[in-house]
Design a protein around this motif. Structure first.
Motif, PDB file in Angstrom:
ATOM      1  N   ALA A  38       0.840  -1.205   0.000  1.00  0.00           N
ATOM      2  CA  ALA A  38       0.000   0.000   0.000  1.00  0.00           C
ATOM      3  C   ALA A  38       0.873   1.252   0.000  1.00  0.00           C
ATOM      4  O   ALA A  38       0.566   2.252  -0.660  1.00  0.00           O
ATOM      5  CB  ALA A  38      -0.922  -0.009   1.215  1.00  0.00           C
ATOM      6  N   ALA A  39       1.990   1.211   0.733  1.00  0.00           N
ATOM      7  CA  ALA A  39       2.911   2.352   0.784  1.00  0.00           C
ATOM      8  C   ALA A  39       3.538   2.573  -0.589  1.00  0.00           C
ATOM      9  O   ALA A  39       3.696   3.719  -1.033  1.00  0.00           O
ATOM     10  CB  ALA A  39       3.981   2.114   1.835  1.00  0.00           C
ATOM     11  N   LEU A  40       3.902   1.480  -1.284  1.00  0.00           N
ATOM     12  CA  LEU A  40       4.471   1.586  -2.639  1.00  0.00           C
ATOM     13  C   LEU A  40       3.462   2.201  -3.605  1.00  0.00           C
ATOM     14  O   LEU A  40       3.826   3.040  -4.443  1.00  0.00           O
ATOM     15  CB  LEU A  40       4.905   0.205  -3.136  1.00  0.00           C
ATOM     16  N   GLU A  41       2.195   1.793  -3.483  1.00  0.00           N
ATOM     17  CA  GLU A  41       1.144   2.355  -4.346  1.00  0.00           C
ATOM     18  C   GLU A  41       0.987   3.854  -4.099  1.00  0.00           C
ATOM     19  O   GLU A  41       0.839   4.639  -5.043  1.00  0.00           O
ATOM     20  CB  GLU A  41      -0.185   1.635  -4.113  1.00  0.00           C
ATOM     21  N   ALA A  42       1.036   4.261  -2.840  1.00  0.00           N
ATOM     22  CA  ALA A  42       0.909   5.682  -2.495  1.00  0.00           C
ATOM     23  C   ALA A  42       2.062   6.482  -3.093  1.00  0.00           C
ATOM     24  O   ALA A  42       1.874   7.603  -3.585  1.00  0.00           O
ATOM     25  CB  ALA A  42       0.863   5.856  -0.984  1.00  0.00           C
ATOM     26  N   ALA A  43       3.266   5.894  -3.071  1.00  0.00           N
ATOM     27  CA  ALA A  43       4.440   6.566  -3.641  1.00  0.00           C
ATOM     28  C   ALA A  43       4.305   6.694  -5.153  1.00  0.00           C
ATOM     29  O   ALA A  43       4.644   7.729  -5.729  1.00  0.00           O
ATOM     30  CB  ALA A  43       5.712   5.799  -3.286  1.00  0.00           C
ATOM     31  N   GLU A  44       3.805   5.634  -5.812  1.00  0.00           N
ATOM     32  CA  GLU A  44       3.615   5.676  -7.262  1.00  0.00           C
ATOM     33  C   GLU A  44       2.573   6.712  -7.652  1.00  0.00           C
ATOM     34  O   GLU A  44       2.726   7.402  -8.655  1.00  0.00           O
ATOM     35  CB  GLU A  44       3.227   4.288  -7.786  1.00  0.00           C
ATOM     36  N   GLU A  45       1.504   6.812  -6.861  1.00  0.00           N
ATOM     37  CA  GLU A  45       0.458   7.814  -7.134  1.00  0.00           C
ATOM     38  C   GLU A  45       1.041   9.227  -7.097  1.00  0.00           C
ATOM     39  O   GLU A  45       0.687  10.078  -7.889  1.00  0.00           O
ATOM     40  CB  GLU A  45      -0.664   7.717  -6.102  1.00  0.00           C
ATOM     41  N   ALA A  46       1.955   9.459  -6.142  1.00  0.00           N
ATOM     42  CA  ALA A  46       2.571  10.781  -6.000  1.00  0.00           C
ATOM     43  C   ALA A  46       3.665  10.995  -7.044  1.00  0.00           C
ATOM     44  O   ALA A  46       4.168  12.110  -7.190  1.00  0.00           O
ATOM     45  CB  ALA A  46       3.135  10.933  -4.596  1.00  0.00           C
ATOM     46  N   GLY A  47       4.067   9.911  -7.737  1.00  0.00           N
ATOM     47  CA  GLY A  47       5.131  10.021  -8.735  1.00  0.00           C
ATOM     48  C   GLY A  47       6.512  10.158  -8.099  1.00  0.00           C
ATOM     49  O   GLY A  47       7.432  10.704  -8.704  1.00  0.00           O
ATOM     50  N   LEU A  48       6.651   9.656  -6.875  1.00  0.00           N
ATOM     51  CA  LEU A  48       7.914   9.748  -6.140  1.00  0.00           C
ATOM     52  C   LEU A  48       8.369   8.357  -5.704  1.00  0.00           C
ATOM     53  O   LEU A  48       7.746   7.359  -6.066  1.00  0.00           O
ATOM     54  CB  LEU A  48       7.750  10.668  -4.921  1.00  0.00           C
ATOM     55  N   ASP A  49       9.441   8.284  -4.928  1.00  0.00           N
ATOM     56  CA  ASP A  49       9.990   7.013  -4.453  1.00  0.00           C
ATOM     57  C   ASP A  49       9.627   6.777  -2.997  1.00  0.00           C
ATOM     58  O   ASP A  49       9.449   7.714  -2.222  1.00  0.00           O
ATOM     59  CB  ASP A  49      11.521   7.030  -4.575  1.00  0.00           C
ATOM     60  N   LEU A  50       9.563   5.500  -2.628  1.00  0.00           N
ATOM     61  CA  LEU A  50       9.382   5.112  -1.232  1.00  0.00           C
ATOM     62  C   LEU A  50      10.774   4.772  -0.709  1.00  0.00           C
ATOM     63  O   LEU A  50      11.408   3.841  -1.192  1.00  0.00           O
ATOM     64  CB  LEU A  50       8.449   3.904  -1.110  1.00  0.00           C
ATOM     65  N   VAL A  51      11.285   5.554   0.257  1.00  0.00           N
ATOM     66  CA  VAL A  51      12.649   5.383   0.762  1.00  0.00           C
ATOM     67  C   VAL A  51      12.601   5.021   2.243  1.00  0.00           C
ATOM     68  O   VAL A  51      11.893   5.655   3.026  1.00  0.00           O
ATOM     69  CB  VAL A  51      13.481   6.680   0.559  1.00  0.00           C
ATOM     70  N   GLU A  52      13.391   3.999   2.607  1.00  0.00           N
ATOM     71  CA  GLU A  52      13.479   3.557   4.001  1.00  0.00           C
ATOM     72  C   GLU A  52      14.406   4.508   4.751  1.00  0.00           C
ATOM     73  O   GLU A  52      15.610   4.522   4.517  1.00  0.00           O
ATOM     74  CB  GLU A  52      14.036   2.121   4.013  1.00  0.00           C
ATOM     75  N   ILE A  53      13.849   5.319   5.636  1.00  0.00           N
ATOM     76  CA  ILE A  53      14.614   6.332   6.357  1.00  0.00           C
ATOM     77  C   ILE A  53      15.245   5.756   7.626  1.00  0.00           C
ATOM     78  O   ILE A  53      16.408   5.988   7.908  1.00  0.00           O
ATOM     79  CB  ILE A  53      13.723   7.554   6.712  1.00  0.00           C
ATOM     80  N   VAL A  54      14.454   5.015   8.420  1.00  0.00           N
ATOM     81  CA  VAL A  54      14.962   4.422   9.671  1.00  0.00           C
ATOM     82  C   VAL A  54      14.742   2.910   9.600  1.00  0.00           C
ATOM     83  O   VAL A  54      13.711   2.408  10.043  1.00  0.00           O
ATOM     84  CB  VAL A  54      14.246   5.011  10.914  1.00  0.00           C
ATOM     85  N   PRO A  55      15.719   2.164   9.046  1.00  0.00           N
ATOM     86  CA  PRO A  55      15.521   0.723   8.899  1.00  0.00           C
ATOM     87  C   PRO A  55      15.554  -0.053  10.211  1.00  0.00           C
ATOM     88  O   PRO A  55      15.035  -1.156  10.288  1.00  0.00           O
ATOM     89  CB  PRO A  55      16.683   0.294   8.005  1.00  0.00           C
ATOM     90  N   THR A  56      16.124   0.539  11.270  1.00  0.00           N
ATOM     91  CA  THR A  56      16.257  -0.183  12.542  1.00  0.00           C
ATOM     92  C   THR A  56      14.996  -0.110  13.404  1.00  0.00           C
ATOM     93  O   THR A  56      14.871  -0.848  14.374  1.00  0.00           O
ATOM     94  CB  THR A  56      17.440   0.379  13.354  1.00  0.00           C
ATOM     95  N   ALA A  57      14.067   0.778  13.066  1.00  0.00           N
ATOM     96  CA  ALA A  57      12.843   0.925  13.860  1.00  0.00           C
ATOM     97  C   ALA A  57      11.945  -0.292  13.656  1.00  0.00           C
ATOM     98  O   ALA A  57      12.116  -1.068  12.719  1.00  0.00           O
ATOM     99  CB  ALA A  57      12.115   2.194  13.454  1.00  0.00           C
ATOM    100  N   ASP A  58      10.969  -0.455  14.526  1.00  0.00           N
ATOM    101  CA  ASP A  58      10.022  -1.556  14.389  1.00  0.00           C
ATOM    102  C   ASP A  58       8.613  -1.002  14.379  1.00  0.00           C
ATOM    103  O   ASP A  58       8.135  -0.578  15.426  1.00  0.00           O
ATOM    104  CB  ASP A  58      10.204  -2.548  15.546  1.00  0.00           C
ATOM    105  N   PRO A  59       7.895  -0.930  13.300  1.00  0.00           N
ATOM    106  CA  PRO A  59       8.285  -1.267  11.926  1.00  0.00           C
ATOM    107  C   PRO A  59       9.184  -0.170  11.333  1.00  0.00           C
ATOM    108  O   PRO A  59       9.179   0.948  11.839  1.00  0.00           O
ATOM    109  CB  PRO A  59       6.951  -1.334  11.186  1.00  0.00           C
TER     110      PRO A  59
END
Length: 173
Positions: A38-59
């Protein structure tokens, strides 16, 4: 067989392999925890990228942004940090046990200049010939240097004999 090339930087778009992420949209507003698809779809709708900012967090925290612009701004920040950092150098002042007062004052002015520039100063007192018979004169001179620069610098390495010379290191306060 060669291993695939290792990507540097944060994971983005299809490289994010976790089931759920905390999404922050392009305006910086928190959208909440949602499935990665769903997050990837939201990024595609905006025409931007989905980038992992804090990979160590949960989630993991992911943000919708223009990755090219993000990388450019990161490079600018690093360049600015490199420009601002000061490399501390160690400047050396060489003295002799029977130094004249004017000569001492000249060396003291140079040391003051070094401290104002933020550099450390290594004071080296060299003994030659029969001067080795009176190391107390050298210690007296080192104590004078220490007293003269008490307000400007702190002693990092106390005066010590090393062979035919006495060494002390001062750092700016």
């Amino acid at each position: 067989m060669q291993a695939p090339p290792v990507k540097d930087g944060p994971r983005m778009n299809q490289d994010i392999r976790v089931p759920r992420v905390l999404l922050i949209d392009q305006n910086g507003e928190k959208q909440g925890i949602m499935p990665t698809s769903a997050a990837l779809e939201a990024a595609e709708e905006a025409g931007l990228d989905l980038v992992e900012i804090v990979p160590t967090a949960d989630p993991p925290v992911c943000k919708i942004l223009d990755y090219g612009k993000f990388r450019f701004q990161e490079q600018k920040k690093k360049a600015e940090a490199r420009k601002r950092q000061k490399v501390v150098e160690i400047k050396e002042i060489k003295l002799r046990p029977n130094i004249d007062t004017h000569d001492y004052e000249v060396k003291a002015r140079a040391m003051t200049r070094f401290f104002e520039a933020g550099d450390k100063v290594k004071v080296t007192l060299r003994f030659r010939g029969r001067e080795m018979a009176h190391p107390e004169l050298g210690m007296k001179l080192m104590q004078q240097v220490k007293a003269d620069f008490e307000e400007q610098a702190k002693v990092e390495y106390e005066p010590r004999m090393e062979g035919r010379q006495m060494i002390m290191i001062l750092a700016p306060k």
